[in-house]
Design an enzyme around this catalytic site. Structure first.
Site, PDB file in Angstrom:
ATOM      1  N   TYR A 180       0.871  -1.166   0.000  1.00 30.69           N
ATOM      2  CA  TYR A 180       0.000   0.000   0.000  1.00 30.69           C
ATOM      3  C   TYR A 180       0.907   1.214   0.000  1.00 30.69           C
ATOM      4  O   TYR A 180       1.616   1.472   0.957  1.00 30.69           O
ATOM      5  CB  TYR A 180      -0.913   0.033   1.233  1.00 30.69           C
ATOM      6  CG  TYR A 180      -1.744   1.297   1.244  1.00 30.69           C
ATOM      7  CD1 TYR A 180      -2.909   1.367   0.509  1.00 30.69           C
ATOM      8  CD2 TYR A 180      -1.318   2.425   1.910  1.00 30.69           C
ATOM      9  CE1 TYR A 180      -3.647   2.531   0.466  1.00 30.69           C
ATOM     10  CE2 TYR A 180      -2.050   3.592   1.883  1.00 30.69           C
ATOM     11  CZ  TYR A 180      -3.215   3.647   1.161  1.00 30.69           C
ATOM     12  OH  TYR A 180      -3.935   4.805   1.116  1.00 30.69           O
TER      13      TYR A 180
ATOM     14  N   TRP B  23       2.587   4.845  -2.513  1.00 29.50           N
ATOM     15  CA  TRP B  23       2.597   5.745  -3.653  1.00 29.50           C
ATOM     16  C   TRP B  23       3.980   5.778  -4.299  1.00 29.50           C
ATOM     17  O   TRP B  23       4.423   6.825  -4.752  1.00 29.50           O
ATOM     18  CB  TRP B  23       2.267   7.157  -3.179  1.00 29.50           C
ATOM     19  CG  TRP B  23       0.874   7.407  -2.728  1.00 29.50           C
ATOM     20  CD1 TRP B  23       0.218   6.832  -1.686  1.00 29.50           C
ATOM     21  CD2 TRP B  23      -0.045   8.349  -3.282  1.00 29.50           C
ATOM     22  NE1 TRP B  23      -1.041   7.353  -1.549  1.00 29.50           N
ATOM     23  CE2 TRP B  23      -1.224   8.300  -2.521  1.00 29.50           C
ATOM     24  CE3 TRP B  23       0.017   9.257  -4.341  1.00 29.50           C
ATOM     25  CZ2 TRP B  23      -2.331   9.102  -2.787  1.00 29.50           C
ATOM     26  CZ3 TRP B  23      -1.070  10.054  -4.594  1.00 29.50           C
ATOM     27  CH2 TRP B  23      -2.228   9.969  -3.835  1.00 29.50           C
TER      28      TRP B  23
END
Length: 758
Positions: free
Chosen positions: A111, A113
């Site tokens: 999880y 970016w």
């Protein structure tokens, strides 16, 4: 020699990059960006920072003694090894665990970016790889708006009908009379969107929307310059929303025709507002005692809302709290009572001020995407329940009307994320990470997650590989040219997983016979063919790569809620009634006391833990924890630590002065931060942004406890869900106290690698 600037993009926007005579990277904004992100300044300082992971590294006792649970994670030196040794060890553990316990015993984390690229997207790469070898226990939803991801389908049918089709700022300026912004309109968040944005237009629009704004927030920094600030007590927005709804009902200012034609369940909610079930009418006087906004102001605002085109907006931050479903549902209730859902510039917004794409006018266009394949394993967790998963195998939990069981995880594989940034109660998370037999992490830098791993595989950054980049509602697709050679022995995730797939007999299933450049061309040309089927044209891959970027074609698509308003019978919502469910019999039937079948005020149940209300919001100087070692992030530090903002009255009462190092603490933990004083923070509130790299040290004030020397607020936040319905993150708020730090200051060690042996 003429400098060669090449195009690339990031989650905080498109830009150009080059290298100087010393091989260091320099960046410049995209020439068409009217408001480039200040986060670009973090790129140059991070690309070759000393914390880059240079070689495969293995935790000493795991290497010496083999896999097994260990409390030494995060405390021990690593041994650098060659790639073949590391890959052989990882492949052997994957094979052993799936052979002994099945693929359900592997948790595929990722999880995060890490990359704005469409191909080198770490989560897609990891999940695709694990699916080719039999699957994994997955996570669902996200930390950003995971509570809403579960609630919105029950109320309006889909998440995308609200988040994916938000009106542009131009539409708002042309049609809206009043924005009622619960959570304010914080422009600091509008640099960022997944995949990036070429033209940052939203930040200026949110700072000056061109229409009247009633901004409801405890933080003055979240208020537009022309907006009226309603300084609300944190976590009490629902009480004010219900009082606004009560006023609309009591003064017959609600749109009964809209409620009858487009909604279901209003009669139940109306009874609740009048106090039928509990004897408590949700009047402005009732709410004023809770939210500390005068009753006259609430009543006057309700009348203004009913007097023109009103957009009710709820930031994502409000649903990252205990009972986080309620402010979202109550916001929809207000918009429905005004009868303006589906009208241009009116109705309900969720995320203006939370993400750059909200309010952008770029095309709604499907973008090239790497397929993750199908996961044969049915086990999953809500994403914010990672510590529960690792600590409580076999335990049942409730989620969205289901009773599920946490599987027994023996191997954690994380790529492209930093749970020691975004998760809560980091002391508990450390205990959880001690339980698996093996933790494998791909990382670019020595983050806390890497330091709590057994095997760390050095990954390249975006600048060190080729990719395709674009974000939702972006105007351009960018050819992300490589700027730098890979740092030391780092490799891209695709190369790492290809080598592992080869060792596990799944190379062709994973690669389909393509290298990285072959995949870029394949993804682009497949996307191009799909556009041609729609009558849209873009150049072939070779020309696109030569140009460096292309403008995305316009696509005319009417928002679902606009179609629904025009004819709810032919364009019903994907709810049981086909209408907006102000009362949901489905949710009510779940029987969750922490999330009833309609919006309601629910008293907080989490223990207070201190007299001050901590807001752990998103930082203005980096994306989550990315770039914490970059220039923009470092310049914001106070004595090298994350800044915490206090009201001068609270500081004076504690003997705290501007720039002092202070200790924030509660019964969960403690951290050090640098004090900033501001009257734009409500008294009784302190603000400590997330994302400072976790730096645990022994706490001299508590035997056996740790203090984060760097200022990570998630040592203070509770690892509890928003409700049984969504199991979403509730880490936006906590209760703490603050005091001047006394005694020696512990060294900050996040900016150097951990001990590396041979």
């Amino acid at each position: 020699m003429t400098e060669r600037w090449v195009p690339t993009t990031s989650h905080w926007g498109a830009y150009q990059a080059t290298t100087d005579a010393d091989g260091d990277v320099r960046v410049a904004p995209h020439p068409e960006d009217p408001a480039p992100s200040p986060l670009l300044r973090n790129v140059e300082g991070s690309a070759r920072h000393p914390t880059r992971v240079a070689r495969p590294a293995i935790r000493r006792s795991w290497l010496d003694n083999g896999p097994g649970p260990s409390a030494n994670r995060g405390h021990e030196e690593f041994v650098e090894v060659d790639w073949d040794t590391a890959l052989d060890l990882v492949a052997a553990q994957l094979d052993r665990v799936r052979g002994e316990s099945g693929n359900e015993a592997i948790f595929g984390g990722s999880y995060g970016w890490s990359s704005a690229g469409r191909f080198h997207h770490a989560q897609s790469q990891l999940h695709r790889f694990l699916n080719t070898i039999g699957g994994y226990t997955a996570s669902r939803n996200n930390y950003s708006f995971g509570t809403s991801q579960v609630l919105l389908p029950h109320v309006v049918g889909t998440v995308s009908s609200v988040l994916g089709y938000a009106d542009s700022w131009e539409t708002i300026r042309d049609n809206t009379d009043l924005i009622v912004a619960f959570g304010g309109l914080p422009t600091k968040n509008l640099s960022v969107t997944p995949g990036g944005v070429t033209r940052h237009t939203g930040a200026a629009a949110a700072a000056d929307p061109g229409v009247e704004v009633a901004a409801i927030s405890p933080l003055g920094a979240d208020i537009p310059a022309s907006g009226r600030w309603y300084s609300i007590a944190p976590g009490t927005d629902v009480a004010m929303q219900l009082a606004l709804a009560h006023t609309l009902l009591a003064e017959d200012l609600h749109d009964t025709a809209f409620l009858q034609r487009y909604c279901t369940g209003f009669e139940v909610v109306a009874g609740y507002l009048r106090g039928d079930p509990d004897g408590v009418a949700k009047t402005p006087e009732w709410a004023a005692e809770i939210c500390e906004i005068p009753a006259a102001d609430i009543r006057e605002l309700a009348r203004r809302m009913a007097g023109g085109r009103t957009l009710v907006n709820v930031t994502w931050s409000l649903q990252r709290t205990e009972h986080g479903e309620q402010p979202v549902w109550a916001g929809i209730l207000l918009a429905a009572m005004l009868g303006q859902i589906g009208l241009p510039g009116g109705g309900f917004g969720h995320g203006y001020g939370s993400m750059a794409e909200m309010g952008d006018s770029g095309p709604l266009l499907r973008l090239p995407t790497l397929s993750q394949g199908a996961n044969p394993v049915r086990a999953f967790i809500p994403v914010a329940r990672i510590a529960d998963l690792l600590l409580s195998p076999g335990e049942e939990f409730q989620y969205n009307g289901q009773t599920r069981t946490y599987p027994d995880i023996r191997l954690v594989y994380w790529a492209g994320g930093n749970p020691f940034h975004h998760h809560q109660d980091l002391t508990r998370l450390r205990r959880a990470f001690a339980r698996p037999e093996t933790v494998v992490v791909h990382e670019t830098h020595w983050t806390a997650t890497a330091r709590h791993a057994d095997v760390v595989l050095p990954a390249t950054t975006t600048l060190e590989r080729e990719d395709l980049g674009a974000g939702r509602r972006d105007t351009h697709l960018t050819a992300m040219h490589r700027v730098l050679d890979p740092y030391a022995e780092s490799r891209d995730d695709y190369s790492i997983f290809t080598a592992l797939a080869d060792r596990l007999g799944a190379r062709h299933a994973f690669t389909e016979g393509r290298g990285a450049r072959g995949w870029l061309e394949h993804l682009y040309e497949s996307w191009r063919a799909s556009l041609l089927d729609q009558g849209l044209e873009v150049p072939r891959f070779e020309r696109f790569w030569e140009l460096g970027r292309i403008e995305l074609p316009e696509v005319a698509e009417q928002p679902p809620l606009r179609r629904f308003r025009q004819d709810p019978d032919s364009s019903p919502l994907h709810t049981p009634s086909g209408r907006i469910e102000l009362f949901s019999a489905t949710v009510d039937g779940f029987g969750y006391p922490d999330c009833p079948g309609h919006p309601a005020w629910l008293e907080p149940q989490h223990p207070r833990g201190g007299p001050l209300h901590l807001i752990a919001n998103q930082p203005p100087t980096r994306l989550h924890s990315q770039g914490d070692v970059g220039a923009a992030s470092m310049e914001s530090k106070v004595d090298g630590r994350e800044p915490v903002t206090l009201h001068p009255e609270d500081a004076a009462a504690r003997g705290i002065t501007e720039g002092a190092v202070v200790r924030l603490f509660n019964d969960r933990g403690a951290c050090l931060a640098g004090a900033r004083l501001s009257d734009r923070v409500r008294p009784g509130v302190v603000v400590l942004p997330t994302g400072a790299w976790f730096d645990p040290k022994p706490d001299p004030k508590r035997d056996g406890a740790t203090v984060c020397a760097h200022g990570n607020p998630n040592v203070l936040t509770a690892d509890l869900p928003s409700s049984r319905l969504s199991q979403g993150c509730a880490g936006q708020h906590a209760h703490v106290d603050v005091e001047p730090h006394d005694g020696p200051l512990p060294e900050i060690t996040t900016r150097t690698p951990p001990p590396l042996g041979t």
